[in-house]
Design an enzyme around this catalytic site. Structure first.
Site, mmCIF file in Angstrom:
data_model
loop_
_atom_site.group_PDB
_atom_site.id
_atom_site.type_symbol
_atom_site.label_atom_id
_atom_site.label_comp_id
_atom_site.label_asym_id
_atom_site.label_seq_id
_atom_site.Cartn_x
_atom_site.Cartn_y
_atom_site.Cartn_z
ATOM 1 N N ASP A 349 48.728 31.555 -4.884
ATOM 2 C CA ASP A 349 49.487 30.723 -5.724
ATOM 3 C C ASP A 349 50.148 31.836 -7.074
ATOM 4 O O ASP A 349 49.786 32.941 -6.915
ATOM 5 C CB ASP A 349 48.381 29.744 -6.847
ATOM 6 C CG ASP A 349 48.046 28.730 -5.887
ATOM 7 O OD1 ASP A 349 48.565 28.501 -5.068
ATOM 8 O OD2 ASP A 349 46.816 27.947 -6.318
ATOM 9 N N TYR A 493 40.377 27.209 0.590
ATOM 10 C CA TYR A 493 40.529 26.739 -0.545
ATOM 11 C C TYR A 493 39.494 27.356 -1.719
ATOM 12 O O TYR A 493 38.592 26.778 -1.825
ATOM 13 C CB TYR A 493 40.816 25.299 -0.965
ATOM 14 C CG TYR A 493 41.769 24.655 -0.020
ATOM 15 C CD1 TYR A 493 43.293 25.010 -0.442
ATOM 16 C CD2 TYR A 493 41.687 24.118 0.851
ATOM 17 C CE1 TYR A 493 44.434 24.570 0.022
ATOM 18 C CE2 TYR A 493 42.928 23.393 1.640
ATOM 19 C CZ TYR A 493 44.049 23.758 1.260
ATOM 20 O OH TYR A 493 45.217 23.249 1.965
#
Length: 536
Positions: A349, A493
């Site tokens: 990210d 994740y």
């Protein structure tokens, strides 16, 4: 080997032979003598069918197409002009029955009608050479060879078919081994292009040139086929991008239709022989494309406000800077490529740093004018990129790679592991029991089941992913904070593993420490993938 490939290889061989034997084939008088001798010695078709040449002179067919219909495969003879060929054919015609149109030796200064078979494409092929040479000169590709493909007007398919029917009607035993119009056109423009540019025609060259010719006057010649049900040709119009376009009339559809219609049916609806034309063809486009080249490396991202690639939602830009924006333009410019594709081994990210040895990436350079760069130049590019925003993004190990090497990144999606450092908050103050609960997994792996995270549900399918956590290690800080080091399977994740994603991730760090947990900062420490590969 397909017949097309075999023909192309033969033509390539002929082209190379011709170039070696002659430096100026167009004005070489030996060609005329060779054609005359071939006719006098008995060109097969004229010996078997003495009226063939007369039949060709009865229609407005150029000299080069006459040779094509006669099946002449001494390709060098096509370098003679149409008038030169006609003069020699007329002088050597031995028919005892005069053709319907008298054969008179054409004068070089006589204006010649546009050929009804090739609509001037083969007849005036050299007219397109200057524009092609100008384009090659402008693009400045670093190469010694080129490959050429041509697209001729669809009407040439119809007209060649029509001439074939006409000749068979006049002479039932007329030879049916006519030479492909596209291959002759390709050679006629390639020879002078070779001489003017110094490049060599090579059908295996990585530099491909697509030359497209159009002829407005005859663009609808094929339409009549769609009126015959047996042709199978269905032509429709539709609106696309605010334009009306025609579909169903591609060359392959027309070729197929011609095989489905009998000669008598074709002649009853179409024009046999073809109708005369009054305008020359035009150059529609020249497209040049070289095979992609690849360069690989690893990038480091030290900032939490840089996305991997440009990031926006609608017209709203969510990150002003991106790794690809900082890194890729300099590399693309060095190869003088039209565009690039930026491919990475996973992604982080925008608010996640990429540290350690960096994340593997490669760039596919699309249509590069420069096919390769010395390793010293690549090192200079790397150094230059690292001075753009060194506090935010840097690269290392930049190197030229092969297409096969790029598969390492794709294959690594299933095999690579990653190491992370996460600054975590817990709702309860961090104590030794919580640290011990995490560190129980320092040397013990386990699996987590992760439902598609809520934050990405809008763009990814709902499913449960089973991922392996290889190790966990906790380092307590003051109050409610700890740093957790994780070594995990690719694709895990991490943020959802920490906070549990409302119970969608089991187990989670929160469930391990026995209270709510959240992630404050995340860093990728290592991507365990050997890339770029060491030089062989």
């Amino acid at each position: 080997m397909s017949s097309t490939k075999h023909l192309s290889e033969n033509l390539e061989h002929e082209s190379k032979r011709i170039k070696q034997e002659h430096t100026d084939i167009k004005h070489n008088g030996e060609l005329k003598a060779r054609l005359e001798k071939a006719l006098q010695d008995g060109l097969k078709v004229t010996t078997s069918h003495p009226t063939c040449i007369g039949a060709l002179f009865s229609i407005s067919c150029c000299g080069r197409c006459m040779l094509r219909f006669l099946g002449v495969r001494d390709f060098e003879l096509y370098a003679l002009s149409s008038n030169e060929i006609k003069s020699i054919l007329a002088a050597n015609n031995t028919t005892s029955t005069p053709p319907t149109t008298s054969i008179e030796k054409p004068m070089e200064t006589d204006p010649e009608p546009i050929c009804i078979a090739c609509v001037g494409t083969v007849q005036h092929a050299e007219d397109f050479v200057n524009e092609i040479v100008e384009r090659i000169t402008k693009e400045k590709y670093i190469t010694k060879t080129f490959n050429m493909n041509v697209t001729l007007p669809t009407s040439t398919l119809i007209r060649n078919h029509s001439v074939g029917i006409y000749l068979n009607e006049k002479l039932p035993h007329f030879p049916k081994n006519q030479v492909d119009i596209k291959e002759i056109f390709k050679l006629l423009i390639s020879w002078p292009v070779e001489r003017q540019t110094g490049l060599t025609l090579d059908f295996s060259s990585e530099l491909r040139m697509q030359v497209s010719i159009k002829h407005e006057e005859t663009k609808d010649d094929h339409i009549f086929l769609s009126t015959m049900k047996e042709s199978g040709l269905v032509i429709k119009t539709k609106r696309e991008n605010r334009k009306i376009i025609t579909v169903g009339d591609g060359r392959h559809h027309v070729v197929k239709a011609l095989t489905c219609v009998s000669d008598s049916r074709f002649a009853s609806v179409g024009s046999v022989p073809p109708k005369p034309v009054s305008t020359k063809p035009e150059l529609e486009s020249i497209e040049m494309m070289r095979d992609s080249v690849y360069i690989g490396g690893r990038y480091l991202k030290f900032s939490r406000d840089v996305s991997q690639t440009p990031w926006s939602v609608g017209t709203t830009v969510l990150a002003e800077l991106s790794v690809s924006g900082i890194v890729c333009d300099a590399i693309k410019d060095a190869y003088r490529a039209d565009d690039y594709k930026f491919v990475t081994a996973g992604r982080e990210d925008a608010n996640v740093r990429m540290l350690g040895n960096g994340r593997p990436f490669y760039m596919e350079m699309i249509n590069p004018r420069i096919p390769s760069l010395p390793s010293e130049t690549i090192k200079e590019i790397e150094t230059r990129i690292n001075t753009i925003m060194p506090e935010k993004v840097q690269i290392r190990s930049l190197a030229s790679i092969s297409f096969e090497d790029t598969k390492i990144i794709k294959d690594g999606e299933e095999t690579k592991t990653k190491s992370y450092s996460a600054l975590c908050w817990t709702s309860n103050p961090v104590n030794q029991a919580m640290v011990d609960a995490v560190n129980e997994f320092t040397n013990k792996s386990f699996y987590v089941e992760q439902q598609t995270p809520i934050r990405v549900l809008q763009r990814r399918a709902q499913m449960i992913r089973k991922k392996q956590i290889h190790s966990l290690k906790a380092f307590p800080l003051e109050g409610h904070f700890m740093v957790v080091h994780l070594h995990t399977e690719a694709g895990t994740y991490i943020k959802e593993f920490v906070h549990g994603d409302l119970g969608r991730n089991q187990p989670s760090l929160a469930s391990i420490v026995g209270c709510e947990a959240d992630i404050m900062e995340l860093d990728v420490l290592e991507v365990d993938l050997e890339f770029p590969p060491p030089p062989s």
